[in-house]
Design a protein around this motif. Structure first.
Motif, PDB file in Angstrom:
ATOM      1  N   ARG A 213       0.837  -1.193   0.000  1.00 11.90           N
ATOM      2  CA  ARG A 213       0.000   0.000   0.000  1.00 11.90           C
ATOM      3  C   ARG A 213       0.878   1.250   0.000  1.00 11.90           C
ATOM      4  NH1 ARG A 213      -5.252  -1.196   1.231  1.00 11.90           N
ATOM      5  NH2 ARG A 213      -5.645   0.985   1.646  1.00 11.90           N
ATOM      6  N   SER A 214       0.443   2.246  -0.742  1.00 11.53           N
ATOM      7  CA  SER A 214       1.149   3.519  -0.784  1.00 11.53           C
ATOM      8  C   SER A 214       0.378   4.547   0.047  1.00 11.53           C
ATOM      9  CB  SER A 214       1.267   4.007  -2.227  1.00 11.53           C
ATOM     10  OG  SER A 214      -0.023   4.333  -2.736  1.00 11.53           O
ATOM     11  N   GLU A 215       0.953   5.720   0.220  1.00 15.69           N
ATOM     12  CA  GLU A 215       0.255   6.792   0.944  1.00 15.69           C
ATOM     13  C   GLU A 215      -1.032   7.180   0.227  1.00 15.69           C
ATOM     14  OE1 GLU A 215       2.715  10.117   1.811  1.00 15.69           O
ATOM     15  OE2 GLU A 215       4.273   8.929   2.801  1.00 15.69           O
ATOM     16  N   ASP A 216      -1.010   7.158  -1.103  1.00 12.29           N
ATOM     17  CA  ASP A 216      -2.221   7.483  -1.869  1.00 12.29           C
ATOM     18  C   ASP A 216      -3.327   6.474  -1.585  1.00 12.29           C
ATOM     19  OD1 ASP A 216      -1.032   9.678  -2.989  1.00 12.29           O
ATOM     20  OD2 ASP A 216      -0.483   8.665  -4.865  1.00 12.29           O
ATOM     21  N   ASN A 217      -2.953   5.170  -1.459  1.00 10.53           N
ATOM     22  CA  ASN A 217      -3.947   4.134  -1.169  1.00 10.53           C
ATOM     23  C   ASN A 217      -4.601   4.356   0.195  1.00 10.53           C
ATOM     24  OD1 ASN A 217      -1.632   1.760  -2.563  1.00 10.53           O
ATOM     25  ND2 ASN A 217      -3.370   2.708  -3.592  1.00 10.53           N
TER      26      ASN A 217
ATOM     27  N   ARG B 217      -9.074   1.905  17.366  1.00  6.33           N
ATOM     28  CA  ARG B 217      -8.546   0.950  16.391  1.00  6.33           C
ATOM     29  C   ARG B 217      -7.898   1.635  15.196  1.00  6.33           C
ATOM     30  NH1 ARG B 217     -14.149  -2.353  16.666  1.00  6.33           N
ATOM     31  NH2 ARG B 217     -14.806  -0.169  16.893  1.00  6.33           N
ATOM     32  N   GLY B 218      -7.964   2.956  15.152  1.00  7.22           N
ATOM     33  CA  GLY B 218      -7.261   3.704  14.134  1.00  7.22           C
ATOM     34  C   GLY B 218      -8.142   4.143  12.972  1.00  7.22           C
ATOM     35  N   PRO B 219      -7.509   4.688  11.907  1.00 12.04           N
ATOM     36  CA  PRO B 219      -8.260   5.207  10.757  1.00 12.04           C
ATOM     37  C   PRO B 219      -9.130   4.131  10.106  1.00 12.04           C
ATOM     38  CG  PRO B 219      -5.949   5.866  10.657  1.00 12.04           C
ATOM     39  CD  PRO B 219      -6.062   4.861  11.759  1.00 12.04           C
ATOM     40  N   TRP B 220     -10.256   4.577   9.550  1.00 12.44           N
ATOM     41  CA  TRP B 220     -11.175   3.652   8.904  1.00 12.44           C
ATOM     42  C   TRP B 220     -11.813   4.318   7.695  1.00 12.44           C
ATOM     43  CZ3 TRP B 220     -16.194   5.515   8.967  1.00 12.44           C
ATOM     44  CH2 TRP B 220     -16.506   6.440   9.966  1.00 12.44           C
TER      45      TRP B 220
ATOM     46  N   LYS C 241     -17.394   0.219   9.279  1.00 13.16           N
ATOM     47  CA  LYS C 241     -16.000   0.653   9.353  1.00 13.16           C
ATOM     48  C   LYS C 241     -15.070  -0.434   8.807  1.00 13.16           C
ATOM     49  CE  LYS C 241     -16.369   3.639  13.458  1.00 13.16           C
ATOM     50  NZ  LYS C 241     -15.836   3.853  14.818  1.00 13.16           N
ATOM     51  N   THR C 242     -14.261  -0.069   7.819  1.00 16.24           N
ATOM     52  CA  THR C 242     -13.179  -0.936   7.340  1.00 16.24           C
ATOM     53  C   THR C 242     -11.878  -0.291   7.797  1.00 16.24           C
ATOM     54  OG1 THR C 242     -14.452  -1.624   5.397  1.00 16.24           O
ATOM     55  CG2 THR C 242     -12.069  -1.935   5.307  1.00 16.24           C
ATOM     56  N   PHE C 243     -11.164  -0.978   8.704  1.00 12.26           N
ATOM     57  CA  PHE C 243     -10.002  -0.370   9.354  1.00 12.26           C
ATOM     58  C   PHE C 243      -8.728  -0.538   8.535  1.00 12.26           C
ATOM     59  CE2 PHE C 243     -12.954  -1.139  12.820  1.00 12.26           C
ATOM     60  CZ  PHE C 243     -12.931   0.084  13.472  1.00 12.26           C
ATOM     61  N   LEU C 244      -7.933   0.524   8.513  1.00 11.43           N
ATOM     62  CA  LEU C 244      -6.658   0.493   7.794  1.00 11.43           C
ATOM     63  C   LEU C 244      -5.744  -0.599   8.336  1.00 11.43           C
ATOM     64  CD1 LEU C 244      -4.658   1.672   5.756  1.00 11.43           C
ATOM     65  CD2 LEU C 244      -4.020   3.394   7.461  1.00 11.43           C
ATOM     66  N   LYS C 245      -5.773  -0.838   9.617  1.00 15.03           N
ATOM     67  CA  LYS C 245      -4.887  -1.841  10.227  1.00 15.03           C
ATOM     68  C   LYS C 245      -5.163  -3.248   9.712  1.00 15.03           C
ATOM     69  CE  LYS C 245      -7.779  -2.842  14.278  1.00 15.03           C
ATOM     70  NZ  LYS C 245      -7.954  -4.268  13.977  1.00 15.03           N
ATOM     71  N   ASP C 246      -6.364  -3.471   9.167  1.00 16.20           N
ATOM     72  CA  ASP C 246      -6.739  -4.802   8.664  1.00 16.20           C
ATOM     73  C   ASP C 246      -6.438  -4.979   7.173  1.00 16.20           C
ATOM     74  OD1 ASP C 246      -7.722  -5.500  11.183  1.00 16.20           O
ATOM     75  OD2 ASP C 246      -9.694  -4.633  10.746  1.00 16.20           O
ATOM     76  N   GLN C 247      -5.947  -3.932   6.551  1.00 17.02           N
ATOM     77  CA  GLN C 247      -5.692  -4.000   5.108  1.00 17.02           C
ATOM     78  C   GLN C 247      -4.257  -4.447   4.859  1.00 17.02           C
ATOM     79  OE1 GLN C 247      -8.536  -3.616   3.327  1.00 17.02           O
ATOM     80  NE2 GLN C 247      -9.247  -3.382   5.439  1.00 17.02           N
ATOM     81  N   SER C 248      -4.080  -5.617   4.269  1.00 17.13           N
ATOM     82  CA  SER C 248      -2.741  -6.193   4.087  1.00 17.13           C
ATOM     83  C   SER C 248      -2.057  -5.717   2.813  1.00 17.13           C
ATOM     84  CB  SER C 248      -2.832  -7.724   4.059  1.00 17.13           C
ATOM     85  OG  SER C 248      -3.697  -8.151   3.025  1.00 17.13           O
ATOM     86  N   GLY C 249      -2.781  -5.202   1.875  1.00 14.90           N
ATOM     87  CA  GLY C 249      -2.190  -4.779   0.611  1.00 14.90           C
ATOM     88  C   GLY C 249      -3.269  -4.424  -0.386  1.00 14.90           C
ATOM     89  N   ILE C 250      -2.844  -4.182  -1.610  1.00 14.16           N
ATOM     90  CA  ILE C 250      -3.759  -3.788  -2.683  1.00 14.16           C
ATOM     91  C   ILE C 250      -3.821  -4.901  -3.722  1.00 14.16           C
ATOM     92  CG2 ILE C 250      -4.124  -2.176  -4.594  1.00 14.16           C
ATOM     93  CD1 ILE C 250      -4.689  -0.918  -1.953  1.00 14.16           C
ATOM     94  N   VAL C 251      -5.035  -5.320  -4.067  1.00 16.93           N
ATOM     95  CA  VAL C 251      -5.209  -6.296  -5.145  1.00 16.93           C
ATOM     96  C   VAL C 251      -4.756  -5.652  -6.455  1.00 16.93           C
ATOM     97  CG1 VAL C 251      -6.876  -7.655  -6.459  1.00 16.93           C
ATOM     98  CG2 VAL C 251      -7.125  -7.433  -3.983  1.00 16.93           C
ATOM     99  N   PRO C 252      -3.872  -6.306  -7.232  1.00 13.25           N
ATOM    100  CA  PRO C 252      -3.373  -5.687  -8.460  1.00 13.25           C
ATOM    101  C   PRO C 252      -4.496  -5.381  -9.445  1.00 13.25           C
ATOM    102  CG  PRO C 252      -2.100  -7.656  -7.914  1.00 13.25           C
ATOM    103  CD  PRO C 252      -3.284  -7.639  -7.007  1.00 13.25           C
ATOM    104  N   SER C 253      -4.388  -4.239 -10.086  1.00 16.76           N
ATOM    105  CA  SER C 253      -5.309  -3.885 -11.166  1.00 16.76           C
ATOM    106  C   SER C 253      -4.829  -4.546 -12.449  1.00 16.76           C
ATOM    107  CB  SER C 253      -5.336  -2.363 -11.334  1.00 16.76           C
ATOM    108  OG  SER C 253      -5.983  -1.999 -12.541  1.00 16.76           O
TER     109      SER C 253
END
Length: 529
Positions: A202-206, A218-221, A282-294
């Motif tokens: 994940r990048s800052e833009d993501n 739990r942080g940003p969501w 709420k979908t939390f940033l801490k639970d996001q492991s990465g970005i599915v490739p486009s």
């Protein structure tokens, strides 16, 4: 499923079975920055020779073992003005077509010839690909539609993953007659459905749209989807807000059952809007492991482009003029991203249209970056296989450039092979110029479909044991062999069954039945694959 027919298809659909099996002859190794006559046994290989015959030569050791295949075959543009000829009117292809397809080849169109060339190669690539493997094939609009149909036949339509769109040009061509061609296709197929690409970092833009307006510990969501992706009658219930407001379900129903929604409300994973007319998941940033490739790769900073790849080659080969360099080489960034999302860091990767060697360069780059142990096999049929393909990898390993802009070496080793002698002569006899070990390797694989490993030194003729059967190859180049009682008394391995190759057999049939012995005559009964 729709299928594609063309002149000559009936001649090439099973041609991979008739391709002569040739051995790989070791030319040299490259290890610790130096060339050596010894094999490095690094697992990295560069092979010079017809890629159809080279793919056949790889089967005994690598059938079902390749994790990732990337190929950039001729696009069939008709352009003959550059170092890698992508016009299938090339004399080598015409000669091959005349031999395989016969007189019909005289009537073939440019597309017929390309399909005849590609079909048996794709068949062999399918055999080499592992059950969990994935293949990427770059192409442009000249043959993309035809390639899709023959890949559906060979790999199965259900194993098609995507048509990956890559921006290959860094700027539009205003001199184009109609439309500027700014992208290439890369068709992606798996051996069996179920392969999943690795997620990208994940990048800052993501992460920019993840906020924390309610200071959740739990942080940003981010507000996620609450509607079911498909119509679900059993999930079309009302939700009652704290003030008693009734919130009707969306058209397809909620994503979860009522009990689960109540749990998430209790845990504050679901909250109500200020006016209590809708719910927010709420979908939390801490639970996001990465970005599915486009499947659209448009960022040229991330994946490079053709002109960038040319500059890359010019830096490596400072003695080459721009006009000498490949017209549309692939940048290492593009290959790095493909390899990175494809498989684990111990993957074995094959490129049978190796060209300038970008695939191996990308693999060495990635191994350096993540301490991976990826291995490569490159095949290149043109005469520059050693002077450009292998030479590039030598320079990448050792480092290149002048004193002011020296690019540090990536380290690594490889072995260079030439496509050697055929195992069988035109009269179907074994070629006695081929080493005995190579013959044994072929026979073992033809029986078991497993790679050959030398076994018990005390039994000279034992190939190995598989599926409760012991396999013997009783053969000498300078004399005939006979399966008889005296040979049986030399056998030391005890198994349920015996498969024994020899020139002759004089054993009694009842004895062979009693001890479960199958005799196979050399060379008649050696399977051709």
């Amino acid at each position: 499923m729709p299928t594609l027919n063309w002149i000559g298809k009936d001649k090439v659909i099973n041609h991979h079975m008739d391709v002569p099996y040739r051995i790989l002859e070791h030319s040299y190794g490259f290890d610790n920055g130096k060339q050596t006559q010894n094999e490095t046994n690094s697992g990295n290989k560069i092979i010079h020779g017809d890629n159809l015959e080279a793919l056949k030569a790889l089967l005994p050791k690598y059938e079902g073992a390749i994790d990732v295949i990337y190929i950039d075959p001729p696009y069939n543009t008709g352009n003959e003005g550059w170092i890698y000829n992508d016009n299938v009117n090339d004399p080598k292809i015409k000669k091959w077509l005349g031999k395989v397809v016969g007189k019909e080849a005289e009537d073939l169109s440019r597309h017929d010839k390309w399909l005849c060339m590609m079909y048996p190669r794709l068949n062999l690539l399918h055999k080499l690909l592992s059950r969990q493997g994935v293949i990427f094939i770059s192409i442009d609009d000249n043959e993309q539609a035809n390639l899709k149909l023959i890949c559906d036949e060979i790999f199965g339509g259900s194993n098609f993953v995507t048509d990956l769109i890559w921006r290959s040009a860094d700027s539009s061509n205003n001199d184009a007659k109609q439309f500027s061609v700014d992208f290439n296709h890369t068709l992606v197929y798996t051996k069996l459905s179920g392969w999943q690409p690795f997620k990208l970092e994940r990048s800052e833009d993501n992460n920019a749209h993840y906020k924390n307006p309610d200071n959740d510990p739990r942080g940003p969501w981010f507000s996620g989807n609450v509607s079911s992706p498909n119509p679900r009658v059993n999930l079309t219930y009302d939700i009652i807000s704290p003030s008693g407001n009734k919130i009707a379900p969306p058209k397809n129903g909620w994503r979860w059952n009522k009990e689960r929604v109540e749990e998430m409300i209790q845990d504050k994973e679901i909250i109500f809007s200020d006016d209590e007319t809708r719910i927010i998941k709420k979908t939390f940033l801490k639970d996001q492991s990465g970005i599915v490739p486009s499947n659209i790769w448009w960022d040229i900073e991330e994946t490079g482009h053709n002109r960038n790849a040319k500059y890359e080659l010019i830096k490596i080969f400072s003695e080459l003029k721009t006009s000498d360099v490949f017209k549309t080489p692939k940048p290492t960034k593009f290959l790095e991203k493909i390899i990175k999302i494809s498989m684990h860091s111990d993957a074995l990767i094959l490129d049978s249209f190796a060209g300038s060697g970008t695939t191996a360069h990308a693999i060495l780059n990635l191994n350096k970056l993540d301490n991976g142990n990826r291995k490569f096999i490159l095949v290149e049929m043109e005469d520059y296989a050693n002077d450009i393909t292998a030479e590039r990898i030598k320079r990448v390993i050792n480092g290149y450039g002048d004193a002011k802009k020296k690019i540090k070496g990536l380290e690594g080793s490889f072995d260079f092979y030439e496509l050697g002698k055929p195992l069988f002569l035109d009269n179907e006899m074994l070629n006695e110029e081929v080493s005995l070990e190579k013959i044994r390797e072929y026979v073992w694989f033809s029986e078991t479909r497993k790679p050959y490993e030398k076994v018990n030194e005390k039994e000279e003729h034992l190939l190995g044991v598989a599926n409760s059967s012991a396999f013997y190859f009783y053969y000498y180049k300078d004399k005939l062999t006979t399966l008889d009682d005296s040979f049986l008394r030399t056998l030391k391995t005890k198994e349920e069954q015996y498969v024994i190759y020899a020139d002759n057999c004089v054993l009694d049939h009842s004895l062979m039945q009693k001890y479960h012995i199958t005799f196979k005559k050399i060379p008649r009964d050696i399977t051709r694959f």
